[in-house]
Design a protein around this motif. Structure first.
Motif, short mmCIF file in Angstrom:
data_model
loop_
_atom_site.label_atom_id
_atom_site.label_comp_id
_atom_site.label_asym_id
_atom_site.label_seq_id
_atom_site.Cartn_x
_atom_site.Cartn_y
_atom_site.Cartn_z
N VAL A 37 66.33 18.57 84.09
CA VAL A 37 67.13 19.12 85.20
C VAL A 37 66.42 20.19 86.37
O VAL A 37 66.91 20.93 87.16
N VAL A 38 64.89 20.12 85.50
CA VAL A 38 63.86 20.96 86.66
C VAL A 38 64.10 20.13 87.68
O VAL A 38 63.71 20.12 88.94
N TYR A 39 63.94 18.37 87.53
CA TYR A 39 63.48 17.48 88.58
C TYR A 39 64.90 17.58 90.10
O TYR A 39 64.62 18.01 90.84
N THR A 40 66.44 18.08 88.94
CA THR A 40 67.88 18.45 89.75
C THR A 40 67.12 19.18 91.08
O THR A 40 67.45 19.35 92.01
N LEU A 41 67.17 20.44 90.06
CA LEU A 41 66.89 21.93 90.55
C LEU A 41 66.12 21.36 91.86
O LEU A 41 66.37 22.27 93.11
N CYS A 42 64.94 20.52 91.80
CA CYS A 42 64.11 21.07 92.41
C CYS A 42 64.43 20.02 94.24
O CYS A 42 64.73 20.45 95.30
N VAL A 43 64.65 19.09 94.03
CA VAL A 43 65.61 18.37 94.57
C VAL A 43 66.88 19.17 95.18
O VAL A 43 66.69 18.59 96.12
N SER A 44 67.35 19.75 94.42
CA SER A 44 68.65 20.54 94.85
C SER A 44 67.97 21.85 96.68
O SER A 44 69.55 21.66 96.92
N THR A 45 67.61 22.16 95.69
CA THR A 45 66.96 22.88 96.74
C THR A 45 65.70 22.35 97.41
O THR A 45 65.39 23.99 98.51
N GLY A 46 65.43 21.93 97.42
CA GLY A 46 64.18 21.57 98.73
C GLY A 46 62.81 22.08 98.78
O GLY A 46 61.95 22.51 99.03
N THR A 47 63.35 22.23 97.13
CA THR A 47 61.75 22.93 96.69
C THR A 47 61.24 22.32 96.09
O THR A 47 61.20 21.05 95.52
N GLN A 48 59.59 22.50 95.27
CA GLN A 48 58.57 21.60 94.49
C GLN A 48 57.99 21.86 93.29
O GLN A 48 57.51 21.53 92.67
N ASP A 49 58.49 23.04 92.19
CA ASP A 49 58.47 23.80 91.59
C ASP A 49 59.62 24.69 91.04
O ASP A 49 60.39 25.42 91.80
N ILE A 50 59.49 24.67 89.79
CA ILE A 50 61.36 25.22 89.17
C ILE A 50 61.05 26.20 89.17
O ILE A 50 62.23 27.47 90.12
#
Length: 66
Positions: A37-50
């Motif tokens: 979920v952390v990975y998917t959120l980061c990819v989905s938002t274009g960020t690198q940390d939760i």
């Protein structure tokens, strides 16, 4: 291109649930689910940390609600 706010809201809810299960000492194997979920959120938002991912996702949800 940004992921739809409804999808981001679902991911945030899933992150919060998995985080609670992990801190509650659940016997379920939540570590991998939480990492996913952390990975998917980061990819989905274009960020690198939760923390940044959560901020972007919540801002998108807020903008949609207005």
């Amino acid at each position: 291109m940004m992921t739809h706010p409804t999808v981001l809201a679902r991911l945030v809810a899933e992150y919060e649930t998995e985080s609670e299960l992990r801190t509650a000492g659940s016997r379920r194997p939540v570590r991998q689910q939480l990492e996913d979920v952390v990975y998917t959120l980061c990819v989905s938002t274009g960020t690198q940390d939760i923390d940044a991912a959560l901020a972007v996702a919540r801002a998108a949800e807020y903008r949609m609600a207005r």
